[in-house]
Scaffold this active site. Structure first.
Site, short mmCIF file in Angstrom:
data_model
loop_
_atom_site.label_atom_id
_atom_site.label_comp_id
_atom_site.label_asym_id
_atom_site.label_seq_id
_atom_site.Cartn_x
_atom_site.Cartn_y
_atom_site.Cartn_z
N ARG A 82 -1.06 -4.64 -6.41
CA ARG A 82 -0.74 -6.07 -6.45
C ARG A 82 0.57 -6.30 -7.19
O ARG A 82 0.75 -5.86 -8.32
CB ARG A 82 -1.85 -6.86 -7.15
CG ARG A 82 -3.20 -6.80 -6.48
CD ARG A 82 -4.17 -7.81 -7.10
NE ARG A 82 -5.54 -7.52 -6.70
CZ ARG A 82 -6.42 -6.88 -7.45
NH1 ARG A 82 -6.08 -6.49 -8.66
NH2 ARG A 82 -7.64 -6.66 -7.01
N HIS A 92 0.83 -1.20 0.00
CA HIS A 92 0.00 0.00 0.00
C HIS A 92 0.87 1.25 0.00
O HIS A 92 1.95 1.27 0.61
CB HIS A 92 -0.91 0.03 1.23
CG HIS A 92 -1.77 -1.18 1.37
ND1 HIS A 92 -2.60 -1.61 0.36
CD2 HIS A 92 -1.94 -2.04 2.40
CE1 HIS A 92 -3.24 -2.70 0.77
NE2 HIS A 92 -2.85 -2.98 2.00
N GLU A 149 -2.03 -0.10 8.12
CA GLU A 149 -3.06 -0.95 8.71
C GLU A 149 -2.45 -1.87 9.76
O GLU A 149 -1.22 -1.90 9.95
CB GLU A 149 -3.74 -1.79 7.63
CG GLU A 149 -2.82 -2.72 6.88
CD GLU A 149 -3.47 -3.38 5.66
OE1 GLU A 149 -4.64 -3.10 5.38
OE2 GLU A 149 -2.77 -4.17 5.00
N HIS A 189 3.07 -7.54 1.76
CA HIS A 189 2.39 -8.46 2.67
C HIS A 189 1.28 -9.21 1.94
O HIS A 189 0.87 -8.83 0.84
CB HIS A 189 1.77 -7.69 3.84
CG HIS A 189 0.73 -6.68 3.41
ND1 HIS A 189 1.04 -5.44 2.90
CD2 HIS A 189 -0.62 -6.75 3.40
CE1 HIS A 189 -0.06 -4.79 2.60
NE2 HIS A 189 -1.10 -5.56 2.89
#
Length: 322
Positions: free
Chosen positions: A198, A103, A120, A178
């Site tokens: 991605r 991200h 996150e 991740h």
């Protein structure tokens, strides 16, 4: 109107890697493979809805417009009507591996219009024996070596695989490569963003039968090759009525606690509090009002509420703005 603890109905999202495990929480799932329940959401791609009390049927976006400062607090509310609730909270059912992803941070110049970056954290609610996740790059991986591995379809050689079990916690700052993998049930607290790049998706088709888009250049641009500050921990707590800090970022603080009986708490005018019920059941009590809760429930405690209490036998997460 006197505000009160708000219980939300999640907005469900079908994902190619999802399943039906969120039904274990008593949640109503639409047909299909459901990977995500957006339990507290105020985003263009999904909005959660209150199910209790006078505000039942209200979306979080409507609450923002009517009671924004009282609910969100001075740190979470903006006079700018385009600024949404700062966090997005999800339950994730991973029946298959998620894509290898990364991200961006808030300052990435190619962010979609209106989007934030995405830092996150994950709390593992359940994990099948042998379950693992992808968590960061192996030492020494550079942009050049990662790009080469991606081009040669051997990206997995560059990634760290970590075993997981229920109770594990992972902090995932923007820039951390991740992926959740098959066999885990996860609570996720994140910035209010739906931007994911991605790197790899196992060459599988999406729900429409077509390969899902990869974002090679963006992924290489935003990856933190020297490490983004990601941390992981076991979350054993010696006894009830104490908070264990799991993650502290510029965007949220998340803590874990065990409720055994009555636990008196309070909000501050600066920030709302979010509680995710991980295990057990009980009630949230404020001003003579009682809200029954169980595992899988997610509540938004308004910043203006002041004193309240958690009662029962529960494992809970608490998130708020720093």
């Amino acid at each position: 109107m006197t505000l009160y603890p708000l219980l939300f109905k999640p907005e469900m999202k079908e994902r190619v890697w999802g399943g039906r495990n969120l039904e274990r929480f008593g949640l109503e799932l639409p047909d299909g493979v459901i990977g995500e329940g957006w339990t507290i959401a105020d985003h263009a791609n999904g909005t959660s809805t209150v199910v209790n009390g006078e505000l039942a049927g209200w979306g979080l976006d409507r609450i923002r417009g009517q009671y924004g400062r009282e609910v969100f607090g001075s740190k979470g509310y903006s006079e700018d009507a385009s600024v949404r609730f700062p966090l997005l909270v999800k339950l994730l059912d991973c029946q298959d591996d998620l894509s290898i992803q990364v991200h961006p941070s808030d300052d990435y110049e190619k962010l979609p219009a209106g989007e934030l970056g995405k830092t996150e954290m994950w709390y593992i609610l359940d994990a099948k024996p042998g379950a693992t996740i992808i968590y960061g790059l192996k030492p020494g991986v550079t942009r050049e070596s990662l790009a080469e591995a991606m081009a040669e379809d051997r990206i997995m050689d560059s990634l760290q695989e970590v075993p997981v079990e229920a109770g594990d916690s992972f902090y995932i700052p923007a820039g951390t490569v991740h992926a959740l993998r098959a066999g885990v049930l996860v609570a996720e607290i994140q910035q209010n963003s739906d931007t994911t790049y991605r790197l790899y998706d196992y060459n599988r088709p999406g729900l429409d039968g077509k390969p899902r888009e990869l974002h090679i250049e963006d992924s290489l641009n935003v990856t933190a090759y020297e490490g983004a500050g990601a941390t992981m921990m076991k979350t054993h707590i010696d006894g009830p009525q104490q908070w264990l800090r799991l993650a502290a970022s510029p965007y949220f603080v998340t803590e874990k606690g065990i409720v055994d009986g009555e636990w008196k708490l309070s909000t501050s005018p600066e920030s709302f509090v979010i509680h995710i019920i991980c295990e057990g059941s009980g009630e949230v009590v404020s001003g003579g009002r009682r809200v029954e809760v169980k595992a899988g429930d997610c509540l938004l405690i308004p910043a203006s509420l002041g004193e309240y209490a958690l009662e029962g036998q529960m494992t809970v997460l608490r998130s708020y703005l720093p």
